[in-house]
Design an enzyme around this catalytic site. Structure first.
Site, short mmCIF file in Angstrom:
data_model
loop_
_atom_site.label_atom_id
_atom_site.label_comp_id
_atom_site.label_asym_id
_atom_site.label_seq_id
_atom_site.Cartn_x
_atom_site.Cartn_y
_atom_site.Cartn_z
N ASP A 169 0.84 -1.20 0.00
CA ASP A 169 0.00 0.00 0.00
C ASP A 169 0.88 1.25 0.00
O ASP A 169 0.54 2.25 0.62
CB ASP A 169 -0.92 -0.01 1.22
CG ASP A 169 -2.03 1.03 1.13
OD1 ASP A 169 -2.42 1.38 0.00
OD2 ASP A 169 -2.48 1.51 2.19
N ASP A 186 2.56 2.39 8.09
CA ASP A 186 1.36 1.63 7.73
C ASP A 186 1.72 0.30 7.06
O ASP A 186 1.59 0.13 5.84
CB ASP A 186 0.45 2.45 6.82
CG ASP A 186 -0.18 3.62 7.55
OD1 ASP A 186 -0.20 3.60 8.79
OD2 ASP A 186 -0.63 4.57 6.88
#
Length: 237
Positions: A169, A186
């Site tokens: 991502d 993240d």
């Protein structure tokens, strides 16, 4: 503890118990408030007993978006037992992010240092100055964009070969720019390089970064060429 009790009113029983565990183990002593909000979690600034600033990522338990994340776990030998309840899925997701971070950190990838996870809470190093978190790459462009682009491509390469991971991502929204040093954040969507969708996610990571830097005037390499340099073959093979 006064500030901890005040903040704890916002959380579920599971989360409060996890916070109590972290206090008991002398990982945290105070929570100072929210510093970032995401779709599935909130990031809190906290203090350790010795005054060190920490970032606490607290996953929201009942979040329907977790149904979309099964594809990041299926095929990953580290997470064969997928939970059957919301709580199990969320805690597994938190565990996955922590383990991905440990693996990346040990491989020398620039990320916030992972410290511990408990249930749906991930504790990590705070990246920022005073009480202000570092800005995202999207919010603060590096002074030398060409160098930053090369550094991120190198991070993707090293992550693949040294940690055997793909972020999954990666974009300008998941990279911090703190005093011209880039930190990748993240990590919950990261997969190992042998996962069924690994090549697809790697190609997307390269494409996202390439689009961002191209829009900001950097002469980038073709996405397919970068992919081939990392994997050793084209995406179509």
């Amino acid at each position: 503890m006064k500030k901890y009790r005040k903040v704890s009113r916002e959380f579920s029983k599971h989360t409060i118990n996890a916070l109590r565990y972290l206090v008991k183990k002398k990982i945290i002593s105070q929570m100072l408030g929210v510093i970032a909000v995401g779709k599935e979690s909130r990031i809190f600034l906290a203090l350790s007993p010795n005054g060190e600033k920490l970032a606490l990522k607290i996953y929201q338990i009942e979040n329907p978006s977790f149904k979309q994340h099964v594809r990041y776990i299926l095929g990953d030998y580290r997470f064969r037992k997928l939970g059957s309840t919301w709580w199990k899925i969320v805690t597994l997701w938190c565990s996955k992010e922590y383990r991905n971070m440990v693996r990346a950190y040990r491989a020398g990838i620039p990320i916030p240092k992972p410290i511990i996870f408990k249930e749906n809470i991930l504790v990590m190093e705070f990246i920022g100055e005073n009480y202000t978190p570092a800005p995202l790459l999207k919010e603060k462009l590096p002074q030398n964009l060409e160098k930053a682009y090369d550094n991120i491509i190198k991070i993707i390469y090293n992550l693949y070969h040294k940690a055997e991971l793909i972020h999954g991502d990666l974009s300008e929204y998941n990279i911090l720019n703190f005093n011209e040093k880039l930190y990748v954040i993240d990590w919950s969507s990261a997969v190992n390089i042998y996962a069924p969708n690994a090549r697809e996610l790697l190609f997307r990571d390269i494409k996202n970064i390439s689009i961002f830097f191209s829009k900001n005037g950097v002469k980038i390499k073709p996405v397919e060429s970068v992919f081939r340099e990392i994997v050793g073959e084209s995406i179509s093979q």
